[in-house]
Write a protein that holds these residues in place. Structure first.
Motif: not given
Length: 201
Positions: A73-92, A130-137
């Motif tokens: 739940d914690i990682l899902d909320q942190a990495l794949t919630n509604s802000n996921g696109e913003n997170f991807n944009s931030y990394i890019i 990022i998806d792979e990193i999320s899975d590894d995390l």
């Protein structure tokens, strides 16, 4: 008149007994914090929560980790919630900035020619990375993070007086209702006793 006074007295006494009994019962959940030994009776008096603090902490930790909050739940909320696109944009954007800094030595025309290709690669590759990193995390977190143990340790580290304050603050209204219920039930029993005494006389 005497009958009325009898019922009134028994009602007041019954209410007080019920009220005081419930107050003491609530207090005995937490007090005494340190054991009181009575050698004559060969018993030791200790509040319910101080006596079973470790067990309560373990149960709370188990319920929270199994039913309420998991590492998924914690990682899902942190990495794949509604802000996921913003997170991807931030990394890019961060990667672009790093690349631009490193490419400062290359003349501007070549950098401008390379920019669309770099953007295309980043937009295609970063989200899947990022998806792979999320899975590894998630895998590593499951191996290394024990929510139940963390919660259990935190509760056990709490000072008993602090724990008492927290519980009373959270359940203040409900505990007050229990006291009032004791008063009401005691008063009702007092009325019934008064009627029974009058009836038997």
């Amino acid at each position: 008149m005497n009958n009325f006074i009898t019922i009134l007295i028994l009602t007041v006494v019954g209410g007080l007994i019920g009220w005081i009994t419930n107050i003491l019962a609530i207090k005995l959940l937490f007090r005494p914090i340190t054991p009181i030994k009575i050698p004559i009776l060969n018993i030791e008096i200790l509040g319910l929560i101080p006596k079973r603090k470790n067990e309560i902490a373990a149960n709370i930790g188990e319920v929270i980790s199994n039913e309420l909050l998991s590492i998924d739940d914690i990682l899902d909320q942190a990495l794949t919630n509604s802000n996921g696109e913003n997170f991807n944009s931030y990394i890019i954007e961060k990667i672009k900035n790093i690349i631009n800094e490193k490419l400062n030595i290359i003349p501007m025309p070549f950098r401008m020619m390379a920019a669309p290709y770099i953007d295309d690669i980043l937009n295609k590759e970063v989200p899947s990375a990022i998806d792979e990193i999320s899975d590894d995390l998630l895998v590593k977190a499951k191996e290394n993070v024990d929510i139940q143990k963390i919660i259990e340790e935190k509760i056990n580290e709490l000072d008993l007086e602090k724990l008492e304050d927290i519980i009373i603050k959270v359940a203040k209204k409900e505990l007050k209702h229990i006291e009032i219920l004791g008063l009401v039930l005691g008063a009702i029993i007092g009325v019934l006793q008064g009627i029974l005494v009058i009836f038997l006389n």
